[in-house]
Design a protein around this motif. Structure first.
Motif, mmCIF file in Angstrom:
data_model
loop_
_atom_site.group_PDB
_atom_site.id
_atom_site.type_symbol
_atom_site.label_atom_id
_atom_site.label_comp_id
_atom_site.label_asym_id
_atom_site.label_seq_id
_atom_site.Cartn_x
_atom_site.Cartn_y
_atom_site.Cartn_z
ATOM 1 N N ARG A 53 52.928 13.605 -12.435
ATOM 2 C CA ARG A 53 53.200 12.615 -13.476
ATOM 3 C C ARG A 53 54.578 11.979 -13.320
ATOM 4 N N TYR A 54 55.451 12.617 -12.542
ATOM 5 C CA TYR A 54 56.832 12.157 -12.461
ATOM 6 C C TYR A 54 57.292 12.033 -11.011
ATOM 7 N N ARG A 55 58.463 11.432 -10.866
ATOM 8 C CA ARG A 55 59.152 11.335 -9.575
ATOM 9 C C ARG A 55 60.605 11.700 -9.825
ATOM 10 N N LEU A 56 61.267 12.264 -8.830
ATOM 11 C CA LEU A 56 62.670 12.654 -8.993
ATOM 12 C C LEU A 56 63.500 12.093 -7.851
ATOM 13 N N LEU A 57 64.527 11.323 -8.197
ATOM 14 C CA LEU A 57 65.480 10.811 -7.219
ATOM 15 C C LEU A 57 66.827 11.469 -7.480
ATOM 16 N N ALA A 74 70.231 -8.906 6.646
ATOM 17 C CA ALA A 74 69.646 -10.229 6.450
ATOM 18 C C ALA A 74 68.879 -10.335 5.138
ATOM 19 N N HIS A 75 68.721 -9.198 4.434
ATOM 20 C CA HIS A 75 68.029 -9.160 3.149
ATOM 21 C C HIS A 75 69.019 -8.790 2.046
ATOM 22 N N ASP A 76 68.550 -8.790 0.805
ATOM 23 C CA ASP A 76 69.401 -8.308 -0.276
ATOM 24 C C ASP A 76 69.678 -6.819 -0.058
ATOM 25 N N PHE A 77 70.787 -6.322 -0.616
ATOM 26 C CA PHE A 77 71.244 -4.979 -0.257
ATOM 27 C C PHE A 77 70.321 -3.860 -0.754
ATOM 28 N N LEU A 78 69.454 -4.152 -1.717
ATOM 29 C CA LEU A 78 68.523 -3.138 -2.202
ATOM 30 C C LEU A 78 67.178 -3.169 -1.472
ATOM 31 N N TRP A 79 67.016 -4.130 -0.576
ATOM 32 C CA TRP A 79 65.746 -4.285 0.141
ATOM 33 C C TRP A 79 65.382 -3.026 0.918
ATOM 34 N N ARG A 80 66.361 -2.400 1.535
ATOM 35 C CA ARG A 80 66.069 -1.216 2.344
ATOM 36 C C ARG A 80 65.932 0.050 1.496
ATOM 37 N N ILE A 81 66.391 -0.005 0.251
ATOM 38 C CA ILE A 81 66.401 1.182 -0.598
ATOM 39 C C ILE A 81 65.043 1.436 -1.246
ATOM 40 N N HIS A 82 64.438 0.382 -1.749
ATOM 41 C CA HIS A 82 63.243 0.549 -2.578
ATOM 42 C C HIS A 82 62.096 1.287 -1.872
ATOM 43 N N PRO A 83 61.832 1.024 -0.589
ATOM 44 C CA PRO A 83 60.716 1.742 0.060
ATOM 45 C C PRO A 83 60.934 3.247 0.197
ATOM 46 N N ARG A 84 62.170 3.718 -0.009
ATOM 47 C CA ARG A 84 62.456 5.141 0.196
ATOM 48 C C ARG A 84 62.535 5.942 -1.098
ATOM 49 N N VAL A 85 62.314 5.302 -2.240
ATOM 50 C CA VAL A 85 62.351 6.052 -3.494
ATOM 51 C C VAL A 85 61.076 6.881 -3.610
ATOM 52 N N PRO A 86 61.071 7.932 -4.459
ATOM 53 C CA PRO A 86 59.931 8.853 -4.487
ATOM 54 C C PRO A 86 58.662 8.259 -5.074
ATOM 55 N N ALA A 87 57.542 8.786 -4.597
ATOM 56 C CA ALA A 87 56.229 8.502 -5.173
ATOM 57 C C ALA A 87 55.900 9.604 -6.180
ATOM 58 N N THR A 116 59.442 3.390 -15.000
ATOM 59 C CA THR A 116 58.142 3.572 -14.342
ATOM 60 C C THR A 116 57.924 5.012 -13.883
ATOM 61 N N GLY A 117 58.693 5.959 -14.454
ATOM 62 C CA GLY A 117 58.395 7.373 -14.250
ATOM 63 C C GLY A 117 59.292 8.143 -13.314
ATOM 64 N N THR A 118 60.412 7.568 -12.881
ATOM 65 C CA THR A 118 61.336 8.267 -11.985
ATOM 66 C C THR A 118 62.528 8.794 -12.769
ATOM 67 N N LEU A 119 62.799 10.075 -12.620
ATOM 68 C CA LEU A 119 64.014 10.664 -13.173
ATOM 69 C C LEU A 119 65.106 10.506 -12.128
ATOM 70 N N VAL A 120 66.233 9.928 -12.524
ATOM 71 C CA VAL A 120 67.334 9.664 -11.594
ATOM 72 C C VAL A 120 68.509 10.564 -11.946
ATOM 73 N N LEU A 175 67.473 22.335 -15.013
ATOM 74 C CA LEU A 175 67.337 21.833 -16.379
ATOM 75 C C LEU A 175 66.510 20.549 -16.422
ATOM 76 N N ALA A 176 66.699 19.695 -15.425
ATOM 77 C CA ALA A 176 65.939 18.439 -15.380
ATOM 78 C C ALA A 176 64.453 18.722 -15.214
ATOM 79 N N PHE A 177 64.103 19.624 -14.320
ATOM 80 C CA PHE A 177 62.698 19.993 -14.140
ATOM 81 C C PHE A 177 62.122 20.573 -15.434
ATOM 82 N N GLN A 178 62.877 21.492 -16.044
ATOM 83 C CA GLN A 178 62.371 22.150 -17.244
ATOM 84 C C GLN A 178 62.183 21.165 -18.393
ATOM 85 N N GLY A 179 63.011 20.129 -18.435
ATOM 86 C CA GLY A 179 62.906 19.143 -19.498
ATOM 87 C C GLY A 179 61.669 18.273 -19.406
ATOM 88 N N LEU A 180 60.985 18.307 -18.273
ATOM 89 C CA LEU A 180 59.796 17.473 -18.086
ATOM 90 C C LEU A 180 58.520 18.101 -18.633
#
Length: 292
Positions: free
Chosen positions: A80-84, A125-138, A184-188, A270-275
């Protein structure tokens, strides 16, 4: 605990006083009558989570790592969640050691580390977050950023490659990016591994003195060290600009490697337990199956 306007705890905890992770978030420093956030308000040699006994603390880290493994197994099954987990800090602040100490017991299935380097020509050649988004958790995944998208502001800022206006713009974009992840469900979880300049000197020298660690040392490390004060200010400004309600920064006193791991592991547990994690319900028909 708080002492004389500086967040410090060098010895054992005060009896009956459980350390609070929120004491080491940027918001606590601002509440201490500070006009602005300053990283210097946090003592890198502090050990607020320490028992005062190094061997006992190491055993606690090992126990926490096993508990995190159990919780991560449920986290992966729950889906149900993702953790970054974002680990930031100067050279030698202990990002690799934190990953080994905190996540070393978890299964490689569902836990991934991304070590960010300078952007490639195509990435620039792209915006600076372009390379970041594909690597965040599913769903069900834990992703650990060893350095992160913050490097794309800190390094250009200190070296004068972007203007103050561009810096503010990038921090605003990071805030919205992280807000979108959280909504959208990611704990950061964002950790600033805070070491002193003297501790960095000792760790860099240790790399030079040990041939098996020469691969970790680059000549540019000494040039970056000359910019110590500029980076400390840049970190202060970054935390002030991006320490948000949905993705706060936790400042981890990290001169002690054991304490660093203890504090980060405590926060992750604590973060895991809070979920309120749960295993998915099984098919009732499985109870009637007998393996021949």
């Amino acid at each position: 605990m708080r002492q004389s306007g500086r967040f410090s705890a060098r010895g054992p905890r005060v009896a009956n006083r459980t350390p609070d992770l929120q004491d080491f978030q940027h918001r606590s420093a601002l509440q201490a009558k500070a006009k602005r956030f300053e990283l210097s308000r946090f003592d890198p040699a502090a050990k607020p989570f320490s028992s005062g006994d190094k061997l006992r603390d190491r055993a606690r880290v090992d126990a926490l790592a096993l508990k995190i493994d159990q919780l991560q197994d449920m986290f992966y099954a729950d889906r149900r969640y993702r953790l970054l987990v974002v680990l930031q800090g100067t050279d030698t602040s202990g990002k690799d050691g934190t990953i080994r100490g905190v996540f070393g017991q978890t299964s490689a299935l569902g836990v991934h580390t991304v070590a960010w380097k300078a952007p490639s020509e195509d990435e620039r050649a792209h915006d600076f977050l372009w390379r970041i988004h594909p690597r965040v958790p599913a769903n069900g995944e834990v992703v650990i950023f060893n350095r992160s998208h913050y490097e794309d502001v800190l390094v250009p800022l200190v070296n004068g490659w972007i203007t103050p206006e561009q810096t503010r713009q990038r921090y605003a974009q990071i805030n919205e990016f992280e807000r979108m992840l959280v909504e959208t469900g990611t704990l950061v979880l964002k950790f600033l591994l805070h070491i002193s300049k003297d501790e960095q000197r000792a760790r860099l020298q240790a790399r030079l003195d040990d041939p098996t660690k020469h691969w970790k040392f680059a000549a540019g490390d000494l040039e970056v060290r000359k910019q110590w004060d500029a980076y400390q200010q840049a970190y202060s400004d970054a935390i002030a600009a991006t320490g948000t309600e949905w993705a706060p920064w936790t400042i981890v006193p990290a001169d002690s490697k054991t304490h660093r791991n203890l504090m980060v592991a405590s926060a992750v547990k604590l973060a895991f337990q809070g979920l309120k994690l749960r295993y998915p319900p099984g098919d009732p028909a499985l109870a009637r199956i007998k393996v021949p």
